[in-house]
Enzyme design. Structure first.
Site, short mmCIF file in Angstrom:
data_model
loop_
_atom_site.label_atom_id
_atom_site.label_comp_id
_atom_site.label_asym_id
_atom_site.label_seq_id
_atom_site.Cartn_x
_atom_site.Cartn_y
_atom_site.Cartn_z
N SER A 136 145.43 -61.20 34.86
CA SER A 136 145.58 -62.67 35.31
C SER A 136 145.38 -63.61 34.48
CB SER A 136 144.79 -62.88 36.74
OG SER A 136 144.96 -64.21 37.06
N THR A 186 154.53 -66.61 37.68
CA THR A 186 153.96 -66.70 38.78
C THR A 186 154.40 -68.16 39.60
OG1 THR A 186 152.08 -65.25 38.46
CG2 THR A 186 152.06 -66.90 40.49
N LYS A 276 156.81 -63.68 39.91
CA LYS A 276 156.07 -63.22 41.21
C LYS A 276 155.81 -64.17 42.04
CE LYS A 276 151.30 -61.35 41.75
NZ LYS A 276 150.75 -62.34 42.93
N HIS A 300 151.04 -63.85 47.82
CA HIS A 300 149.68 -64.18 47.08
C HIS A 300 148.68 -63.82 47.94
CE1 HIS A 300 148.50 -66.35 43.31
NE2 HIS A 300 147.36 -65.94 43.82
#
Length: 419
Positions: A136, A186, A276, A300
């Site tokens: 991440s 994301t 994502k 999420h």
């Protein structure tokens, strides 16, 4: 009448087969865990409340998280019969490479706060198991150190586009230089979700010592010993690390990002490109038309918009509409290998685990992550054998019925085989 007799000592001795006691407490507790829920129970016992709740919790009333888990519970399997499943093949191809299992490790933030081995444990365990690991942007281990921990395995990088674009651009360049093969752009985090457990716990980075945290730490001295005697927390991107989790996220995220940002980052990235946080069929179609390599159906983990769509419910229609044009990855709600098999059957090409991985990490560091992967892999194999499908490619919608607790008012049911 039943005839009774006094048992002979030799017969009693045959029954007395005592299991050898394992003197290693970590190995003993991990071997006792047979499910991800077992690992969660151990993790809760061993981790301070604020750190555990950051992992275990979600946004607002946690409805999205609960529904996402329930969606996998509300299925019915339909086994085939008379197929040879003396051995099954769980390997798959995803994003230009192979994976020994149909699941990989999802990106998680602040991971070393859960347990000090953090992303190093996750990356090395994933490499040994032959599955991908995702770092991440808000990870607590650098891109380069993750590569060192998993030098021969598949490393993916999850990107948040920040207010200071040069930070994001720099991360993209570093991940490419380190040989990460896929970028996860994301799109579901313009601002931080309202994670109420964190607010109530006063969860901050780094953790602050208060009367409450001290009292909570008394039965968990090993966690504080690990935290205080290991390297200072290091983030993949943020130079400023003080404040609550919500404050950190809001200072880093940019609610103005748009398709131009997606195009700019995509031009910079030399490898596979996935998006994502996709939560509607329309957006999935739009991204497929743009030619991205994969869409990740995810809310999420329920940590952003509460009462967001359930990815597993969305999966069949997305698969029907764009499954031939783009790879589909499913994230959120997975707690067992049976969940993974169900997702593959309904059209996912791959799945990702977040909380399940962190429960293992909190339960026992790298060995706990190994145990998470071992449990899920065993359950995947067992479910495939019971469904009598020898390969993942043999799975299909005929093997799973989605049973729904939720129905949409004023709308005819459009999903096939949904009861």
């Amino acid at each position: 009448m039943v005839q009774r007799q006094i048992p002979r000592p030799s017969e009693l001795l045959e029954l007395m087969k005592f299991k050898k006691i394992d003197l290693d407490p970590k190995r003993r507790r991990l071997s006792s865990a047979l499910t991800i829920e077992d690992l969660r129970t151990i993790a809760k016992r061993r981790t301070p409340a604020a750190a555990f709740d950051y992992t275990d919790g979600a946004a607002e009333r946690e409805i999205s998280m609960r529904r996402s888990v329930e969606a996998f519970e509300d299925i019915e399997f339909h086994p085939s019969i008379l197929n040879d499943v003396s051995s099954v093949d769980t390997t798959t191809q995803i994003l230009g490479g192979s994976s020994a299992q149909p699941f990989g490790i999802a990106p998680t933030g602040f991971t070393r706060l859960m347990q000090t081995e953090g992303e190093i444990a996750g990356a090395s365990a994933a490499g040994e198991a032959g599955i991908p690991f995702t770092l991440s942007t808000l990870g607590t281990t650098s891109i380069e150190h993750v590569k060192e921990a998993n030098p021969l395995g598949r490393n993916w990088f999850q990107l948040y586009v920040m207010r200071q674009r040069e930070i994001s651009y720099g991360l993209v360049e570093r991940a490419a230089e380190a040989g990460f093969d896929t970028l996860f752009f994301t799109v579901d985090t313009p601002v931080a979700g309202a994670r109420l457990r964190d607010s109530r716990n006063g969860f901050s980075i780094p953790p602050q010592l208060s009367l409450g945290t001290v009292v909570n730490a008394i039965p968990r001295p090993w966690w504080w010993w690990d935290f205080l005697t290991t390297a200072k927390l290091e983030f993949a991107s943020l130079s400023e690390t003080g404040g609550t989790v919500g404050e950190l996220l809001n200072s880093a995220m940019d609610p103005s990002i748009d398709f131009e940002d997606l195009a700019e980052i995509r031009k910079m990235w030399p490898g596979k490109f996935a998006v994502k946080g996709v939560q509607t069929l329309e957006d999935a179609k739009k991204l497929a038309d743009l030619g991205v390599d994969a869409v990740v159906l995810s809310n999420h983990g329920g940590r952003q918009l509460d009462r967001a769509p359930v990815p597993f419910h969305l999966l069949p229609e997305v698969s029907r509409e764009i499954g031939k044009d783009v790879e589909i990855i499913l994230d959120t709600g997975i707690r067992s290998g049976a969940d993974i098999v169900a997702a593959i059957a309904l059209g996912a090409d791959f799945t990702m685990i977040g909380r399940a991985y962190l429960y293992g990490l909190m339960a026992g560091g790298k060995e706990g992550v190994d145990r998470t992967i071992e449990i899920l892999a065993s359950q995947v194999e067992q479910t495939m054998k019971l469904l009598q499908v020898p390969t993942l490619a043999d799975l299909g919608p005929q093997h799973v019925t989605q049973l729904s607790r939720l129905t949409r008012l004023g709308e005819e049911e459009s999903r096939p085989r949904v009861l």
